[in-house]
Design a protein around this motif. Structure first.
Motif, PDB file in Angstrom:
ATOM      1  N   SER A  10      40.488  40.624  35.036  1.00  0.00           N
ATOM      2  CA  SER A  10      40.573  39.107  35.530  1.00  0.00           C
ATOM      3  C   SER A  10      41.946  38.819  35.817  1.00  0.00           C
ATOM      4  O   SER A  10      42.107  38.054  36.769  1.00  0.00           O
ATOM      5  N   VAL A  11      42.917  39.202  35.123  1.00  0.00           N
ATOM      6  CA  VAL A  11      44.328  39.089  35.314  1.00  0.00           C
ATOM      7  C   VAL A  11      44.594  39.594  36.558  1.00  0.00           C
ATOM      8  O   VAL A  11      45.429  39.061  37.589  1.00  0.00           O
ATOM      9  N   MET A  12      44.128  40.783  36.793  1.00  0.00           N
ATOM     10  CA  MET A  12      44.586  41.527  38.165  1.00  0.00           C
ATOM     11  C   MET A  12      43.682  40.741  39.492  1.00  0.00           C
ATOM     12  O   MET A  12      44.448  40.770  40.645  1.00  0.00           O
ATOM     13  N   SER A  13      42.884  39.991  39.168  1.00  0.00           N
ATOM     14  CA  SER A  13      42.225  39.359  40.206  1.00  0.00           C
ATOM     15  C   SER A  13      42.966  38.166  40.615  1.00  0.00           C
ATOM     16  O   SER A  13      42.934  37.928  41.698  1.00  0.00           O
ATOM     17  N   TYR A  14      43.668  37.323  39.627  1.00  0.00           N
ATOM     18  CA  TYR A  14      44.769  36.621  39.919  1.00  0.00           C
ATOM     19  C   TYR A  14      45.876  37.106  40.625  1.00  0.00           C
ATOM     20  O   TYR A  14      46.296  36.420  41.626  1.00  0.00           O
ATOM     21  N   ASP A  15      46.170  38.407  40.336  1.00  0.00           N
ATOM     22  CA  ASP A  15      47.634  38.811  41.085  1.00  0.00           C
ATOM     23  C   ASP A  15      47.053  39.007  42.604  1.00  0.00           C
ATOM     24  O   ASP A  15      47.771  38.711  43.437  1.00  0.00           O
ATOM     25  N   ARG A  16      45.987  39.428  42.875  1.00  0.00           N
ATOM     26  CA  ARG A  16      45.172  39.703  44.296  1.00  0.00           C
ATOM     27  C   ARG A  16      45.341  38.318  44.837  1.00  0.00           C
ATOM     28  O   ARG A  16      45.374  38.257  46.088  1.00  0.00           O
ATOM     29  N   TYR A  25      54.545  34.640  46.049  1.00  0.00           N
ATOM     30  CA  TYR A  25      53.900  35.470  45.234  1.00  0.00           C
ATOM     31  C   TYR A  25      55.178  36.160  43.929  1.00  0.00           C
ATOM     32  O   TYR A  25      54.746  36.068  42.827  1.00  0.00           O
ATOM     33  N   LEU A  26      56.219  36.340  44.633  1.00  0.00           N
ATOM     34  CA  LEU A  26      57.145  37.141  43.671  1.00  0.00           C
ATOM     35  C   LEU A  26      57.677  35.964  42.673  1.00  0.00           C
ATOM     36  O   LEU A  26      58.196  36.421  41.605  1.00  0.00           O
ATOM     37  N   ILE A  27      57.599  34.768  42.966  1.00  0.00           N
ATOM     38  CA  ILE A  27      58.116  33.615  42.165  1.00  0.00           C
ATOM     39  C   ILE A  27      57.039  33.348  41.181  1.00  0.00           C
ATOM     40  O   ILE A  27      57.265  33.225  39.959  1.00  0.00           O
ATOM     41  N   ILE A  28      55.839  33.165  41.383  1.00  0.00           N
ATOM     42  CA  ILE A  28      54.376  32.872  40.619  1.00  0.00           C
ATOM     43  C   ILE A  28      54.514  34.245  39.672  1.00  0.00           C
ATOM     44  O   ILE A  28      54.248  34.134  38.604  1.00  0.00           O
ATOM     45  N   MET A  29      54.393  35.314  40.266  1.00  0.00           N
ATOM     46  CA  MET A  29      53.930  36.496  39.443  1.00  0.00           C
ATOM     47  C   MET A  29      55.354  37.196  38.881  1.00  0.00           C
ATOM     48  O   MET A  29      55.676  38.258  39.349  1.00  0.00           O
ATOM     49  N   LEU A  50      31.575  37.114  30.865  1.00  0.00           N
ATOM     50  CA  LEU A  50      31.434  36.134  31.762  1.00  0.00           C
ATOM     51  C   LEU A  50      32.045  35.380  32.334  1.00  0.00           C
ATOM     52  O   LEU A  50      32.328  34.865  33.567  1.00  0.00           O
ATOM     53  N   ILE A  51      33.053  34.512  31.299  1.00  0.00           N
ATOM     54  CA  ILE A  51      34.217  33.759  31.921  1.00  0.00           C
ATOM     55  C   ILE A  51      35.157  34.344  32.759  1.00  0.00           C
ATOM     56  O   ILE A  51      35.333  34.054  33.797  1.00  0.00           O
ATOM     57  N   PRO A  52      35.772  35.521  32.418  1.00  0.00           N
ATOM     58  CA  PRO A  52      36.575  36.316  33.204  1.00  0.00           C
ATOM     59  C   PRO A  52      35.893  36.815  34.461  1.00  0.00           C
ATOM     60  O   PRO A  52      36.489  36.891  35.523  1.00  0.00           O
ATOM     61  N   LEU A  53      34.712  37.500  34.432  1.00  0.00           N
ATOM     62  CA  LEU A  53      33.806  37.611  35.601  1.00  0.00           C
ATOM     63  C   LEU A  53      33.987  36.434  36.571  1.00  0.00           C
ATOM     64  O   LEU A  53      33.908  36.317  37.689  1.00  0.00           O
ATOM     65  N   LEU A  79      35.357  36.079  40.334  1.00  0.00           N
ATOM     66  CA  LEU A  79      34.402  35.721  41.700  1.00  0.00           C
ATOM     67  C   LEU A  79      35.157  34.692  42.288  1.00  0.00           C
ATOM     68  O   LEU A  79      35.159  34.631  43.529  1.00  0.00           O
ATOM     69  N   MET A  80      35.629  33.773  41.581  1.00  0.00           N
ATOM     70  CA  MET A  80      36.026  32.561  41.987  1.00  0.00           C
ATOM     71  C   MET A  80      37.543  33.043  42.780  1.00  0.00           C
ATOM     72  O   MET A  80      37.673  32.515  43.940  1.00  0.00           O
ATOM     73  N   SER A  81      38.176  33.824  42.405  1.00  0.00           N
ATOM     74  CA  SER A  81      39.456  34.125  42.966  1.00  0.00           C
ATOM     75  C   SER A  81      38.832  35.052  44.241  1.00  0.00           C
ATOM     76  O   SER A  81      39.603  34.742  45.401  1.00  0.00           O
ATOM     77  N   TYR A  82      38.050  35.685  44.414  1.00  0.00           N
ATOM     78  CA  TYR A  82      37.611  36.540  45.631  1.00  0.00           C
ATOM     79  C   TYR A  82      36.846  35.399  46.647  1.00  0.00           C
ATOM     80  O   TYR A  82      36.825  35.886  47.802  1.00  0.00           O
ATOM     81  N   VAL A  83      36.333  34.542  46.112  1.00  0.00           N
ATOM     82  CA  VAL A  83      35.925  33.208  47.116  1.00  0.00           C
ATOM     83  C   VAL A  83      37.185  32.786  47.810  1.00  0.00           C
ATOM     84  O   VAL A  83      36.891  32.544  49.108  1.00  0.00           O
ATOM     85  N   PHE A  84      38.205  32.590  47.330  1.00  0.00           N
ATOM     86  CA  PHE A  84      39.235  31.998  47.648  1.00  0.00           C
ATOM     87  C   PHE A  84      40.044  32.845  48.773  1.00  0.00           C
ATOM     88  O   PHE A  84      40.446  32.746  49.753  1.00  0.00           O
ATOM     89  N   ILE A  85      39.918  34.167  47.975  1.00  0.00           N
ATOM     90  CA  ILE A  85      40.477  35.374  48.709  1.00  0.00           C
ATOM     91  C   ILE A  85      39.630  35.592  50.323  1.00  0.00           C
ATOM     92  O   ILE A  85      40.278  35.737  51.379  1.00  0.00           O
ATOM     93  N   ALA A  86      38.630  35.497  50.067  1.00  0.00           N
ATOM     94  CA  ALA A  86      37.415  35.918  51.340  1.00  0.00           C
ATOM     95  C   ALA A  86      37.831  34.639  52.331  1.00  0.00           C
ATOM     96  O   ALA A  86      38.078  34.910  53.682  1.00  0.00           O
ATOM     97  N   LYS A  87      38.259  33.330  51.811  1.00  0.00           N
ATOM     98  CA  LYS A  87      38.480  32.331  52.840  1.00  0.00           C
ATOM     99  C   LYS A  87      39.809  32.422  53.585  1.00  0.00           C
ATOM    100  O   LYS A  87      39.847  32.275  54.722  1.00  0.00           O
TER     101      LYS A  87
END
Length: 320
Positions: free
Chosen positions: A116-122, A132-136, A208-211, A215-223
């Motif tokens: 889940s943490v890695m998805s936030y990174d992506r 990116y480098l400031i947030i992460m 389920l919460i991390p999943l 999924l939410m992260s990848y919705v924004f990534i897809a957009k």
């Protein structure tokens, strides 16, 4: 095979696939091969990401932690599994069973949260590239990884302690090849609805919460990817996230099927094979998935093998 000699309360009997000795021999070879691949692949990822400055970035910091988790996870299970598969002795001490249970739950839960943490990174890399480098930054990355390890440890201590305290009324035969929580709950001689509901509730928190966040992260990534006009840019964004999404699919697909369904809905053998896939196949596939889709990582590994470290360009912005 008779087990009357193993009625001592300080031991558990792991039946595994003892009814199919021929299958045990085949499985021992398969498990050994996958374990070697896991050791070599994940160790290589860790070494490459540490040795070469161009990989001193948040993404590889998280990947290094994932590889370390996979090494810990498999090593807590597979050596004992091979001992039981190879020999006639199918027992494990109570202390060994408890250690395996705690570590199995700890590392497995930590991997859920780390993905889940890695998805936030992506998400940050694709949707907020300028910041990116400031947030992460290194401090934030360390805090996120520490939180994943800490929450998963608390989850493991709570569930495993409750499980080990259940009375078994002399029943120490486990229909499995490892000390897995659902299997230990099944041999309890009291009503286990409370602990089953606790497992389900914590499963929602840990699985389920991390999943859902992934999924939410990848919705924004897809957009964000769809808004990229350049085909090259879109391909780069997809490659950036493709490996992680593949790993998430393999890992969560198996875990949800195993832990988020009614206890008696899967057959014993089906459950055992799913556990085999979860414990030996997934950790060995992770480094392969990440390296096959990453030209820089593949090149670095080749140079590591050929001891040509000086040919890599020295770069990187953050030190981890």
């Amino acid at each position: 095979m008779r087990y009357n000699n193993y009625s001592s309360p300080d031991k558990f009997i792991l039946l595994g696939f003892s009814d199919h000795p021929g299958l045990e021999m085949v499985l021992s070879g398969i498990v050994t091969v996958f374990y070697l691949i896991t050791l070599v692949g994940n160790t290589a990822v860790i070494l490459v990401s540490l040795l070469y400055p161009q990989f001193h970035t948040p993404m590889y910091f998280f990947l290094r932690n994932l590889s370390f988790l996979d090494l810990c996870f498999t090593t807590s299970i597979i050596p004992q599994m091979l001992v039981n598969l190879w020999g006639q002795d199918k027992t494990i001490s109570y202390v060994g069973c408890a250690m395996q249970l705690y570590s199995y739950m700890w590392f497995g839960s930590a991997e859920c949260l780390l993905l889940s943490v890695m998805s936030y990174d992506r998400f940050t890399a694709v949707c907020k590239p300028l910041h990116y480098l400031i947030i992460m930054n290194p401090q934030v990355c360390l805090q996120m990884v520490s939180a994943a390890w800490g929450i998963s440890l608390a989850n493991s201590v709570m569930l495993c302690t409750l499980t080990l305290k259940l009375p078994r009324c002399g029943n120490h035969i486990l229909e499995h090849f490892l000390c897995e929580l659902p299997t230990l709950v099944k041999i309890a001689c009291i009503e286990t609805t409370t602990i089953e509901m606790t497992v389900f509730a914590l499963g929602i928190v840990i699985i389920l919460i991390p999943l859902s966040l992934i999924l939410m992260s990848y919705v924004f990534i897809a957009k964000a990817v769809l808004r990229i006009k350049s085909a090259v840019g879109q391909k780069k964004a997809v490659n950036t996230c493709g490996s992680h999404l593949t790993v998430v699919s393999n890992f969560y697909g198996t875990i949800i099927y195993m832990y988020m369904q009614p206890g008696d809905s899967a057959s014993k053998d089906q459950d055992k094979f799913l556990t085999l896939f979860y414990t030996i196949a997934t950790p060995s596939l992770n480094p392969i998935i990440y390296t096959l889709r990453n030209k820089d990582m593949k090149g670095a590994m080749k140079r590591l093998v050929w001891r040509d470290k000086g040919s890599l360009e020295i770069g990187g912005h953050l030190k981890f």
